[in-house]
Design an enzyme around this catalytic site. Structure first.
Site, PDB file in Angstrom:
ATOM      1  CG  HIS A 157      78.138 -18.857  -4.534  1.00  0.00           C
ATOM      2  ND1 HIS A 157      77.067 -19.284  -3.785  1.00  0.00           N
ATOM      3  CD2 HIS A 157      79.188 -19.648  -4.147  1.00  0.00           C
ATOM      4  CE1 HIS A 157      77.428 -20.278  -3.002  1.00  0.00           C
ATOM      5  NE2 HIS A 157      78.706 -20.518  -3.210  1.00  0.00           N
ATOM      6  CG  HIS A 158      82.107 -18.238  -1.965  1.00  0.00           C
ATOM      7  ND1 HIS A 158      81.047 -17.911  -1.158  1.00  0.00           N
ATOM      8  CD2 HIS A 158      82.219 -19.604  -1.930  1.00  0.00           C
ATOM      9  CE1 HIS A 158      80.529 -19.025  -0.653  1.00  0.00           C
ATOM     10  NE2 HIS A 158      81.223 -20.057  -1.105  1.00  0.00           N
ATOM     11  CB  ALA A 159      84.353 -14.556  -7.461  1.00  0.00           C
TER      12      ALA A 159
END
Length: 344
Positions: A157-159
């Site tokens: 979810h950080h991409a």
């Protein structure tokens, strides 16, 4: 009655005695009448065969994925284990800029970009990232058919659309949500992110997309330190315990359903809120995490909604603890897998 015989030595490693007790506790929960409606095996998609070549001492717990699949095979034999499919460039482009995809796949990432991701570039990194996204896509398709399905990795979810960070190369939840819409399986998706770190990449990619609702319940003082803006953010102080967490989650889910009517939930069930996580800074117990999972699944089942689960983060001081948290989530997910759920 709890089935002690289901708990066997896991291939390739042994759980500590206290970890056996934790899994046994989760099995006792699953034997309650509330969870007895299962009518078909849950499908779980794995990508652990695609291993990143990491340097010695790297803090990312790559081995947890193999350990989790082995644990599922031994403790939950009814779960259908399937290898994750490859994700094409065209599908990745539903959430990522083509130039970024090209830099990743061709090995043209700069040193700074690789440092931000946290992994050195390799062909194996590219393929694993494709497969991790593919597992969430496959879990979404399976969940829409059967009610629940699981990616035994994912939750990247950080991409961001044009870069990776925080051990995340491609954003599986954003990609899968948009592909389910493109395939006309659903039109409205909610991403319920209960990893301890905010889903900043998911929030950024989907910031202007009213057809996807992003909910993030995360540590206020934890990574990323420059937070994005989700549709609903709940920032928790260090040391948040079971009762406080569950109260906040109940309120957040209520708010989400008041504001949005999803047809699919993509649930990031991070293990890192656990009290034994070295990066988490929260104080949830195994029982509290089980209650968290059940709250999400109960909210979905009440509304007839399918749930695709991704494991997201987990960095336990004892890796068996992280595997036990993930295994508990798979166990609970499997009990909610019912045939023929229809979306609104």
């Amino acid at each position: 009655m709890c089935q002690v015989s289901a708990l066997r030595r896991i291939r390739g490693f042994s759980f500590h005695r206290r970890t056996f007790a934790k899994i046994l506790s989760s099995r006792c929960v699953l034997d309650s009448p509330l969870l007895s409606f299962t009518s078909r095996p849950v499908r779980a998609f794995y990508s652990d065969r695609f291993v990143l070549p990491l340097p010695d001492g790297h803090r990312f717990p790559m081995q947890k994925y193999r350990m989790l699949r082995d644990a599922v095979a031994d403790v939950l034999p009814s779960v259908s284990l399937e290898e994750a499919p490859h994700t094409s460039d065209g599908v990745l482009a539903l959430a990522h800029h083509p130039h970024y995809i090209h830099r990743v796949t061709s090995g043209a990432l700069s040193d700074a970009e690789q440092k931000a991701i946290g992994f050195p570039w390799s062909p194996e990194m590219v393929e694993r990232s494709r497969r991790s996204a593919g597992a969430t896509i496959a879990a979404c398709r399976a969940a829409i058919m059967a009610g629940t399905a699981v990616n035994l990795a994912g939750g990247t979810h950080h991409a961001q659309s044009d870069r990776g960070e925080g051990f995340c190369v491609f954003n599986d939840a954003a990609i899968a949500a948009r592909l389910m819409q493109a395939e006309r399986r659903v039109s409205r998706v909610a991403v319920v992110d209960l990893d301890v770190h905010q889903g900043n990449g998911t929030a950024s990619i989907l910031a202007t997309d009213d057809s996807v609702f992003t909910l993030s319940l995360h540590g206020e003082n934890n990574y990323p330190f420059d937070k994005a803006v989700s549709d609903l953010d709940v920032a928790l102080p260090d040391g948040t315990d079971d009762d406080s967490y569950l109260a906040q989650l109940a309120s957040a889910l209520s708010q989400m359903f008041e504001r949005f009517s999803p047809q699919l939930i993509i649930y990031l069930a991070g293990a890192d809120p656990h009290e034994g996580d070295r990066l988490g800074r929260l104080k949830l117990s195994m029982a509290g995490l089980a209650a968290r999972d059940r709250m999400v699944f109960d909210a979905a089942r009440t509304r007839g909604l399918p749930v695709a689960v991704a494991m997201a983060g987990g960095y336990g001081r004892v890796i068996d603890d992280t595997v036990a948290v993930h295994l508990q989530t798979v166990s609970i997910a499997s009990s909610y897998c019912s045939a023929g759920l229809e979306t609104a």
